[in-house]
Enzyme design. Structure first.
Site, PDB file in Angstrom:
ATOM      1  N   ASP A   1       0.993  -1.158  -0.052  1.00  0.00           N
ATOM      2  CA  ASP A   1       0.058  -0.246   0.034  1.00  0.00           C
ATOM      3  C   ASP A   1       0.997   1.232   0.004  1.00  0.00           C
ATOM      4  O   ASP A   1       0.816   2.066   0.872  1.00  0.00           O
ATOM      5  CB  ASP A   1      -0.914   0.084   1.235  1.00  0.00           C
ATOM      6  CG  ASP A   1      -0.260   0.179   2.422  1.00  0.00           C
ATOM      7  OD1 ASP A   1      -0.809   0.579   3.535  1.00  0.00           O
ATOM      8  OD2 ASP A   1       0.818  -0.318   2.631  1.00  0.00           O
TER       9      ASP A   1
ATOM     10  N   ASP B   1       6.668   1.201   1.930  1.00  0.00           N
ATOM     11  CA  ASP B   1       6.409   0.230   0.770  1.00  0.00           C
ATOM     12  C   ASP B   1       7.121   0.523  -0.455  1.00  0.00           C
ATOM     13  O   ASP B   1       7.697  -0.397  -1.235  1.00  0.00           O
ATOM     14  CB  ASP B   1       4.837   0.225   0.424  1.00  0.00           C
ATOM     15  CG  ASP B   1       3.851   0.172   1.592  1.00  0.00           C
ATOM     16  OD1 ASP B   1       3.880   1.074   2.447  1.00  0.00           O
ATOM     17  OD2 ASP B   1       3.558  -0.882   1.780  1.00  0.00           O
TER      18      ASP B   1
ATOM     19  N   ASN C   1      -2.387   2.995   3.530  1.00  0.00           N
ATOM     20  CA  ASN C   1      -1.845   4.121   3.685  1.00  0.00           C
ATOM     21  C   ASN C   1      -2.852   5.247   3.008  1.00  0.00           C
ATOM     22  O   ASN C   1      -2.770   6.436   3.359  1.00  0.00           O
ATOM     23  CB  ASN C   1      -0.436   4.169   3.273  1.00  0.00           C
ATOM     24  CG  ASN C   1       0.591   3.453   4.066  1.00  0.00           C
ATOM     25  OD1 ASN C   1       0.354   3.487   5.233  1.00  0.00           O
ATOM     26  ND2 ASN C   1       1.478   2.663   3.563  1.00  0.00           N
TER      27      ASN C   1
ATOM     28  N   THR D   1       2.869  -5.937   2.845  1.00  0.00           N
ATOM     29  CA  THR D   1       3.317  -4.759   3.521  1.00  0.00           C
ATOM     30  C   THR D   1       2.204  -3.661   3.808  1.00  0.00           C
ATOM     31  O   THR D   1       2.587  -2.638   4.242  1.00  0.00           O
ATOM     32  CB  THR D   1       4.501  -3.895   2.841  1.00  0.00           C
ATOM     33  OG1 THR D   1       3.736  -3.579   1.692  1.00  0.00           O
ATOM     34  CG2 THR D   1       5.628  -5.206   2.636  1.00  0.00           C
TER      35      THR D   1
ATOM     36  N   PHE E   1      -0.816  -0.329  12.464  1.00  0.00           N
ATOM     37  CA  PHE E   1      -1.745  -0.034  11.462  1.00  0.00           C
ATOM     38  C   PHE E   1      -2.405  -0.900  10.773  1.00  0.00           C
ATOM     39  O   PHE E   1      -3.521  -1.121  10.315  1.00  0.00           O
ATOM     40  CB  PHE E   1      -1.117   1.161  10.619  1.00  0.00           C
ATOM     41  CG  PHE E   1      -2.051   1.686   9.649  1.00  0.00           C
ATOM     42  CD1 PHE E   1      -1.695   1.237   8.510  1.00  0.00           C
ATOM     43  CD2 PHE E   1      -3.172   2.595   9.801  1.00  0.00           C
ATOM     44  CE1 PHE E   1      -2.672   1.442   7.345  1.00  0.00           C
ATOM     45  CE2 PHE E   1      -4.021   2.872   8.731  1.00  0.00           C
ATOM     46  CZ  PHE E   1      -3.874   2.592   7.372  1.00  0.00           C
ATOM     47  N   ASN E   2      -1.405  -1.546  10.012  1.00  0.00           N
ATOM     48  CA  ASN E   2      -1.735  -2.829   8.940  1.00  0.00           C
ATOM     49  C   ASN E   2      -2.840  -3.721   9.593  1.00  0.00           C
ATOM     50  O   ASN E   2      -3.714  -4.140   8.890  1.00  0.00           O
ATOM     51  CB  ASN E   2      -0.482  -3.627   8.405  1.00  0.00           C
ATOM     52  CG  ASN E   2       0.273  -2.936   7.433  1.00  0.00           C
ATOM     53  OD1 ASN E   2      -0.277  -1.676   6.872  1.00  0.00           O
ATOM     54  ND2 ASN E   2       1.483  -3.054   7.525  1.00  0.00           N
TER      55      ASN E   2
ATOM     56  N   HIS F   1       9.330   0.386   7.836  1.00  0.00           N
ATOM     57  CA  HIS F   1       8.945  -0.986   8.302  1.00  0.00           C
ATOM     58  C   HIS F   1       9.060  -1.749   7.075  1.00  0.00           C
ATOM     59  O   HIS F   1       9.631  -2.866   7.334  1.00  0.00           O
ATOM     60  CB  HIS F   1       7.622  -0.707   8.690  1.00  0.00           C
ATOM     61  CG  HIS F   1       7.079   0.481   9.692  1.00  0.00           C
ATOM     62  ND1 HIS F   1       7.243   0.238  11.106  1.00  0.00           N
ATOM     63  CD2 HIS F   1       6.682   1.406   9.639  1.00  0.00           C
ATOM     64  CE1 HIS F   1       6.920   1.335  11.467  1.00  0.00           C
ATOM     65  NE2 HIS F   1       6.421   2.213  10.725  1.00  0.00           N
ATOM     66  N   ASP F   2       8.505  -1.414   6.121  1.00  0.00           N
ATOM     67  CA  ASP F   2       8.330  -2.480   5.214  1.00  0.00           C
ATOM     68  C   ASP F   2       9.500  -3.480   4.441  1.00  0.00           C
ATOM     69  O   ASP F   2       9.166  -4.659   4.292  1.00  0.00           O
ATOM     70  CB  ASP F   2       7.378  -2.031   3.880  1.00  0.00           C
ATOM     71  CG  ASP F   2       6.042  -1.509   4.540  1.00  0.00           C
ATOM     72  OD1 ASP F   2       5.207  -0.755   4.094  1.00  0.00           O
ATOM     73  OD2 ASP F   2       5.554  -2.295   5.488  1.00  0.00           O
TER      74      ASP F   2
END
Ligand code: RIB
Ligand code: CA
Length: 315
Positions: free
Chosen positions: A15, A20, A42, A125, A165-166, A240-241
């Site tokens: 996303d 990402d 996102n 992700t 969040f995810n 993060h991703d």
């Protein structure tokens, strides 16, 4: 340089989103990227899909992009413009992609691509909506995939005190995937917060020639300014991703534990909360997930910088 035969074969569901975008760059360099599917998260689906096409364009990748779910399985859509901006990729002048979208049934693309590439990995992700719907649509999907490596969850939250969040964005989908019985690798906030775009690391990217490095350094500046302004203890954005990609291409950079993991579906503070059973109790539930606990952040950043340099060569 790893040969293509030794690279993990992956389908990336994402996303975009700043981190990402880095995951796409890293995947293009360290994996055999079989395809990209997009999901709302996102930003709305039209934005995340456009952004994935922008990255494909900048990397000059011959990889199909298919859009997937525009909304979660049950809860109402909610986005993260407060982190990534309304475009989903604020902070840089982005080129317009020339290649059109390859399809709008990302779930079917995931199923077909996995079936024709047995032993591939799904790297997730964003919210897990596409993966959950694919598993529901084709219960034999798991027979064709080696693992699901995902960024999500953690023993603490970012969208709420307890929810990442995810997982918060689509808790029902996260529960379907976590309870699928398939081999899982979890890059949760406990490990991704160790991987921050600090000022020296952004300078490392700025020292790389080429359009991609220039664009990414602008994205990192925006992303890290946002994180530093919203946290009292972070020197830069948690990127993060890409860790969900590196977990497959560079497993030696990580420490992990085998744990039982589950997802809480609702509650003001607990919707999307990850339960990670860390008890030493002998008769605790059997582990269903490889939980990444530590990353060699400097070495991982060097891999990301090498991927950016490789993607920045003028074509
Ligand atoms: O909580 C972080 C996750 O949510 C990352 O995947 C970020 O891109 C957003 O999707
Ligand atoms: Ca994401």
């Amino acid at each position: 340089m790893t040969s293509s035969s030794s690279k993990p074969r992956i389908i990336l569901d994402c996303d975009p989103g700043h981190d990402d975008a880095v995951a796409i760059v890293v995947a293009a360099h360290t994996c055999e990227l079989l395809g990209i599917t997009t999901v709302a998260g996102n930003a709305p689906l039209d934005r995340t899909t456009h952004n994935a096409r922008v990255l494909r364009h900048m990397l000059d990748l011959d990889v199909e992009v298919h859009s997937g779910a525009g909304r979660p399985m049950v809860v109402e859509p909610a986005f993260a413009g407060y982190v990534h901006g309304e475009s989903g990729l604020d902070g840089a002048d982005l080129p317009e992609p020339t290649r059109p979208l390859d399809g709008t049934d990302g779930i079917q693309f995931l199923i077909e691509t996995a079936r024709s590439n047995p032993g591939c990995h799904l790297v997730v992700t964003g919210p897990m909506t596409n993966i959950a719907l694919a598993l529901r649509s084709d219960p034999s999907l798991g027979d064709h995939i080696a693992s699901i490596s995902f960024m999500g969850g953690g023993t603490f939250g970012n969208r709420t005190a307890m929810s990442e969040f995810n997982f918060w964005a689509d808790p029902h989908a996260a529960a379907v995937v976590v309870n699928s019985g398939l081999p899982l690798i979890m890059a949760g906030l406990d490990v991704t917060h160790q991987f921050q775009a600090t000022a020296p690391r952004i300078e490392q990217v700025k020292s790389i020639d080429g359009q991609l490095a220039h664009v990414l350094s602008g994205l990192f500046d925006f992303f890290s300014a946002n994180y530093s302004s919203r946290h009292d203890d972070m020197e830069g954005a948690a990127v993060h991703d890409p860790l969900a990609v590196l977990a497959l291409s560079h497993p030696q950079l990580f420490e992990s534990e085998e744990r039982f993991v589950d997802v809480v579906i609702d509650g003001d503070h607990t919707r999307g909360m990850t339960v990670v059973d860390q008890r030493t109790l002998i008769d605790r539930p059997a582990a269903n997930c490889t939980v990444l606990t530590k990353v060699d952040a400097d070495a991982a950043w060097d891999v990301a910088a090498a991927a950016i340099a490789a993607g920045s060569v003028e074509r």
